[in-house]
Write a protein that holds these residues in place. Structure first.
Motif, PDB file in Angstrom:
ATOM      1  N   LEU A  13       4.274 -63.664 -12.886  1.00  0.00           N
ATOM      2  CA  LEU A  13       5.119 -64.711 -13.463  1.00  0.00           C
ATOM      3  C   LEU A  13       4.622 -65.161 -14.831  1.00  0.00           C
ATOM      4  O   LEU A  13       5.418 -65.382 -15.744  1.00  0.00           O
ATOM      5  CB  LEU A  13       5.199 -65.905 -12.513  1.00  0.00           C
ATOM      6  N   ALA A  14       3.320 -65.294 -14.982  1.00  0.00           N
ATOM      7  CA  ALA A  14       2.764 -65.701 -16.275  1.00  0.00           C
ATOM      8  C   ALA A  14       3.050 -64.661 -17.348  1.00  0.00           C
ATOM      9  O   ALA A  14       3.451 -64.998 -18.463  1.00  0.00           O
ATOM     10  CB  ALA A  14       1.266 -65.940 -16.147  1.00  0.00           C
ATOM     11  N   VAL A  16       5.448 -62.285 -17.368  1.00  0.00           N
ATOM     12  CA  VAL A  16       6.892 -62.170 -17.626  1.00  0.00           C
ATOM     13  C   VAL A  16       7.380 -63.355 -18.446  1.00  0.00           C
ATOM     14  O   VAL A  16       8.216 -63.193 -19.339  1.00  0.00           O
ATOM     15  CB  VAL A  16       7.667 -62.056 -16.293  1.00  0.00           C
ATOM     16  N   THR A  17       6.848 -64.530 -18.196  1.00  0.00           N
ATOM     17  CA  THR A  17       7.243 -65.719 -18.944  1.00  0.00           C
ATOM     18  C   THR A  17       6.870 -65.584 -20.416  1.00  0.00           C
ATOM     19  O   THR A  17       7.606 -66.043 -21.289  1.00  0.00           O
ATOM     20  CB  THR A  17       6.561 -66.969 -18.353  1.00  0.00           C
ATOM     21  N   ILE A  18       5.770 -64.934 -20.700  1.00  0.00           N
ATOM     22  CA  ILE A  18       5.343 -64.778 -22.088  1.00  0.00           C
ATOM     23  C   ILE A  18       6.072 -63.630 -22.773  1.00  0.00           C
ATOM     24  O   ILE A  18       6.483 -63.739 -23.930  1.00  0.00           O
ATOM     25  CB  ILE A  18       3.818 -64.560 -22.146  1.00  0.00           C
ATOM     26  N   SER A  20       9.050 -62.051 -21.926  1.00  0.00           N
ATOM     27  CA  SER A  20      10.517 -62.010 -21.881  1.00  0.00           C
ATOM     28  C   SER A  20      11.210 -62.559 -23.130  1.00  0.00           C
ATOM     29  O   SER A  20      12.148 -61.923 -23.614  1.00  0.00           O
ATOM     30  CB  SER A  20      11.032 -62.741 -20.648  1.00  0.00           C
ATOM     31  N   PRO A  21      10.833 -63.715 -23.671  1.00  0.00           N
ATOM     32  CA  PRO A  21      11.564 -64.207 -24.852  1.00  0.00           C
ATOM     33  C   PRO A  21      11.516 -63.234 -26.033  1.00  0.00           C
ATOM     34  O   PRO A  21      12.537 -63.017 -26.684  1.00  0.00           O
ATOM     35  CB  PRO A  21      10.856 -65.516 -25.194  1.00  0.00           C
ATOM     36  N   GLU A  79      -4.299 -59.400 -20.968  1.00  0.00           N
ATOM     37  CA  GLU A  79      -4.056 -60.489 -20.042  1.00  0.00           C
ATOM     38  C   GLU A  79      -5.341 -61.027 -19.432  1.00  0.00           C
ATOM     39  O   GLU A  79      -5.299 -61.661 -18.391  1.00  0.00           O
ATOM     40  CB  GLU A  79      -3.100 -60.053 -18.952  1.00  0.00           C
ATOM     41  N   TYR A  82      -5.453 -64.898 -18.413  1.00  0.00           N
ATOM     42  CA  TYR A  82      -4.633 -65.289 -17.261  1.00  0.00           C
ATOM     43  C   TYR A  82      -5.224 -64.749 -15.964  1.00  0.00           C
ATOM     44  O   TYR A  82      -5.267 -65.459 -14.961  1.00  0.00           O
ATOM     45  CB  TYR A  82      -3.200 -64.796 -17.438  1.00  0.00           C
TER      46      TYR A  82
END
Length: 132
Positions: A13-14, A16-18, A20-21, A79, A82
């Motif tokens: 999730l961490a 993909v959140t970074i 994706s935008p 990563e 994270y």
């Protein structure tokens, strides 16, 4: 609290959140530059929407897909922070975190005084030299 510590889902999730935008932004710009006439020509030739996407859009967006893929790969490789913060069990560690925890043999100058901060100074100097 949410059960995300030592859980692979938290790391996914961490990341993909970074990522994706940026990926959405690049792919949106690439798709906006495609001419509408290609859609019309493919539909007149009898292409279904799936064929239009697979045979027209994907080949024209290959450079953008490569750029987004490269970015995602580099982001996943970096990563470390994270994974270090979210995963602490030995069974859930990722490769960068596990490699960092391997024992390292260090050599020091003979006759150097150990004032308690000696072990940190050579590493700190090396890191400062690498700063842009």
């Amino acid at each position: 609290m949410y059960g995300l510590l030592n859980n692979d889902l938290a790391l996914i999730l961490a990341m993909v959140t970074i990522a994706s935008p940026y990926a959405i932004w690049i792919l949106r710009q690439a798709s906006d530059k495609l001419p509408v006439e290609l859609d019309e020509a493919a539909l007149i030739d009898g292409a279904s929407p799936g064929q239009l996407f697979r045979l027209v859009y994907i080949p024209l967006m290959v450079p953008s897909l490569i750029a987004v893929g490269t970015y995602a790969l580099l982001l996943a490789w970096n990563e470390y922070l994270y994974a270090f913060l979210l995963l602490s069990k030995e069974t859930t560690l990722t490769l960068p975190v596990a490699a960092r925890q391997l024992p390292v043999r260090r050599r020091f100058a003979v006759g150097a005084a150990d004032d308690g901060g000696f072990h940190l100074r050579p590493a700190a100097r090396r890191d400062l030299l690498c700063l842009p």
